[in-house]
Write an enzyme that holds these catalytic residues in place. Structure first.
Site: not given
Length: 759
Positions: A231-232
């Site tokens: 994720g980011s």
């Protein structure tokens, strides 16, 4: 006895003075700032890519070749048997053939870019510089580069990210979970926050088992009787909202903590363009994060569903696969994989019309084949890279990405004209939404792709209201969107928190971005607290732990002891969930085996908050959540430790060769500081449930672009600019990164200067 520190120091190439380099048409200059970050200025476009390849090889040659080997199924030659499974998957996927195919189809500009870049890499190999320390340890010699190798490195970075693992997990769980299998997905936080339209919340579509009947029947038929047995964040603020009149673009890419880091900071300039951003060693240009003086851009993974799994039926001997009543010949080949320290192993590859078999044995009559956007058709993503460098604004940047398909992204951008935007940058096939849940029957013809969603119809926003927008791997559009885009995506916690923080005008700036990056507020922790308040008549030790967690501010700060105890409680609870449901026994199931694979505890960790919130006991086989929570409290109270969260969460940064060469491990493995955050917070230093509280992934970089006031832009990475263990810049940014601080992007003074002159 070898002095490895002395050997490591000798292996760092000279980075100042004048160096004659065959292949340049004119001199090029490399300026390095106080952190060793290289900024290249060249006379022509070709020389710029040539110099970028040369400098990447100066700083990251071992990393580049290891990632190339990983991509092509040759890592076990260096790393031994532990790399065999990944190598075998790469061979099954046909990585070499796909990369050669794509390189041959590129346009003239992209081919020239690749040719110049690898010429620069090979010029470094011929320059007489000492090879990196790792080659000495391995007794190996660097191999030359070809243009298609760059595509292999890029493809490996996003290889099979996203939906394939969730489909395999639900397929493995189906015989146990039955009609509740569609609850085994990421939590929706009680209501998904979608990217478009901005601020909208929506309910997820949940399949009924009747919708999935053909897939269910196929999988249950295939299941053995004893089946029980990454994720980011990013955000953009318009100039009207920022306080300076200039947009701000910020974020952080989250990945597993690899050594060296996946990204390298750098600048690259010539008369045609001048960029600063994060580069991928082994790849020319700036695929994901950069500014060119006119427009800045960055990405997060959008979790678009670009991988389908098909249950295939084979005849006796597995020479044919069934499709629409006809037996079609399969394609077979044998791959030999060399392994350090032992004999080579052979891998038989079986391919159907959908793609290679990745799970199961075709000889048994059924197996799972993968059909992936990343392999199925020729990909022209590298045609986008030179176009992106010349983009003059948000809209021209998005047009430059037409055809990008290697991995799916939320592409945020902002330009000096004040425009901001979001684009779902991906190639996504058109097919039924039911393909998103489980492997589907491959023999019926009912689940085939029906062309592609046109580039013009991919979701996008220009100048989104109210003037800022955040993405954090959350759902891109509601499930009633005309095209099916995704089933599994991250919970909305981080996106909601960033949006909440951006409501404060003080945080809509570069300095504010650093404060947002550092945020440790946990929404799931608050929900656990609410549940704990309902428990009474607890034993004294359990009651004391409950009261301590209830008095806590639900922030995953590095110095917090209550945060460490909350995680201990949650880990104990997910283990009991796995046991009560029986799903923990699926560890080792063949559907969960393709590397990097997944485990029940990882999947249940993410599914548990939604079930707990709804008091949904349907998977617990007669147990209830309060009973499990009481037992988890008792376990965590008995093991009560006094360490602060940052200490138990401190990552262990491990070089890929340190296990093979323990005598050099102290040099190869960089030190790490105590850090806060967890996978639910904006400071997303996440853990992997089976491995305990230690951080295993997080922000590889943090950045903030002041769009138009570029001298104010800032960044940091979790290690350093150099991949050489003997370099002072191997991990010198880790202290500021651990504190969520950032340094200037563009150098204010040159710490080192090197002239590259034509030979």
């Amino acid at each position: 006895m070898t002095d490895w520190r002395e050997e490591a120091a000798r292996a760092v190439p000279k980075l100042d003075g004048t160096l004659t380099v065959a292949g340049l048409s004119a001199p090029a200059t490399v300026i390095r700032d106080s952190f060793g970050v290289p900024h290249i200025r060249a006379a022509t476009v070709r020389d710029a890519f040539f110099a970028q390849g040369f400098v990447h090889a100066q700083d990251r040659l071992f990393q580049m070749e290891l990632n190339r080997r990983r991509a092509l199924g040759r890592a076990a030659e260096w790393l031994g048997a532990p790399a065999f499974a990944s190598d075998a998957l790469s061979r099954r996927l046909g990585m070499e053939a796909a990369n050669r195919r794509d390189a041959a189809a590129l346009g003239e500009e992209a081919r020239a870019m690749l040719d110049a870049y690898v010429a620069g890499v090979n010029a470094f190999l011929a320059s007489g510089a000492p090879p990196p320390l790792e080659y000495r340890l391995l007794d190996a010699t660097p191999e030359p580069w070809e243009g298609w190798h760059c595509i292999a490195v890029m493809r490996r970075l996003g290889l099979l990210m996203g939906s394939v693992w969730f489909k395999l997990w639900r397929a493995a769980a189906l015989p146990l979970a039955g009609e509740e299998v569609t609850k085994l997905r990421y939590d929706d936080g009680g209501g998904d926050l979608v990217i478009a339209p901005p601020g909208a919340e929506t309910a997820r579509w949940r399949a009924a088992l009747s919708d999935l009947a053909p897939a269910v029947a196929a999988l249950l038929e295939e299941a053995a009787p004893d089946a029980t047995g990454g994720g980011s964040n990013n955000w953009v603020v318009s100039g009207a909202m920022s306080g300076t009149g200039r947009p701000v673009l910020a974020g952080d890419p989250h990945r597993v903590f690899e050594v060296p880091s996946m990204y390298a900071q750098g600048g690259l300039a010539c008369p045609d363009w001048d960029l600063v951003g994060l580069t991928v060693p082994g790849v020319p240009g700036f695929p994901h994060f950069a500014e060119n003086g006119r427009v800045a851009y960055c990405v997060t993974h959008t979790f678009a569903d670009i991988h389908d799994l098909y249950v295939e039926r084979f005849d006796k001997g597995a020479r044919h696969a069934l499709f629409e009543g006809e037996w079609e010949p399969v394609r077979r080949r044998t791959e030999s994989i060399a392994i350090r320290g032992e004999a080579a192993r052979e891998v038989e590859v079986v391919e159907t019309r959908h793609g290679p078999v990745i799970c199961g044995e075709p000889a048994s009559g059924t197996a799972l084949a993968l059909k992936s956007v990343q392999f199925f058709e020729t990909d022209l993503s590298f045609d986008c890279l030179p176009r992106m460098l010349r983009a003059t604004g948000v809209e021209s940047l998005y047009e430059a990405t037409r055809g990008w398909g290697l991995i799916d992204h939320n592409l945020l951008a902002a330009d000096t004209a004040g425009r901001t935007g979001w684009l779902l940058r991906a190639r996504v096939p058109r097919r039924g939404r039911e393909n998103g849940w489980l492997p589907v029957p491959g023999w019926t013809g009912a689940h085939e792709w029906q062309g592609w969603i046109p580039f013009e119809e991919m979701p996008r926003l220009l100048d989104p209201a109210p003037g800022f927008l955040a993405t954090a791997n959350n759902r891109p559009v509601p499930d009633d969107h005309p095209d099916y885009l995704c089933t599994d995506c991250h919970p909305p916690y981080r996106a909601k928190r960033v949006t909440e923080l951006l409501s404060d005008p003080e945080l809509r700036s570069v300095d504010g971005a650093a404060r947002i990056h550092a945020d440790t507020s946990s929404l799931p922790a608050r929900e656990i607290q609410a549940r704990l308040r309902t428990l009474d008549a607890l034993p004294p030790a359990s009651a004391a732990l409950r009261d301590e967690i209830l008095a806590w501010d639900a922030r995953m700060d590095a110095g917090s002891r209550a945060a460490a105890r909350y995680i201990a409680l949650r880990l104990a609870l997910v283990r009991r969930f796995a046991e009560a449901s029986g799903l923990g026994a699926l560890a080792g199931h063949p559907f969960l085996a393709p590397p990097p694979g997944t485990t029940p505890l990882v999947q249940l960790w993410w599914a548990m908050p939604a079930l707990l919130r709804a008091d949904d006991t349907s998977l617990l086989r007669g147990a209830n959540w309060n009973t499990l929570l009481r037992a988890a409290l008792e376990e965590a109270a008995a093991a009560r430790a006094d360490s602060a969260w940052g200490e138990v969460h401190r990552p262990r940064l491990v070089h890929p060769l340190s296990a093979l060469f323990p005598e050099a491990a102290a040099l190869l493995d960089p030190p790490a500081d105590a850090i806060g955050g967890d996978g639910d917070t904006v400071q997303a230093n996440g853990l992997v449930a089976p491995l305990g509280p230690r951080a295993a992934y997080g922000a590889l970089s943090r950045y903030a672009f002041d769009v138009g006031g570029w001298e104010n832009s800032r960044w940091s990475v979790f290690l350093g600019a150099s991949g050489h263990p003997g370099s002072p810049h191997y991990a010198d940014q880790n202290p500021i990164w651990s504190r969520c601080e950032m340094a200037p992007m563009r150098p204010r003074e040159a710490a080192l200067r090197q002239e590259l002159r034509p030979g």
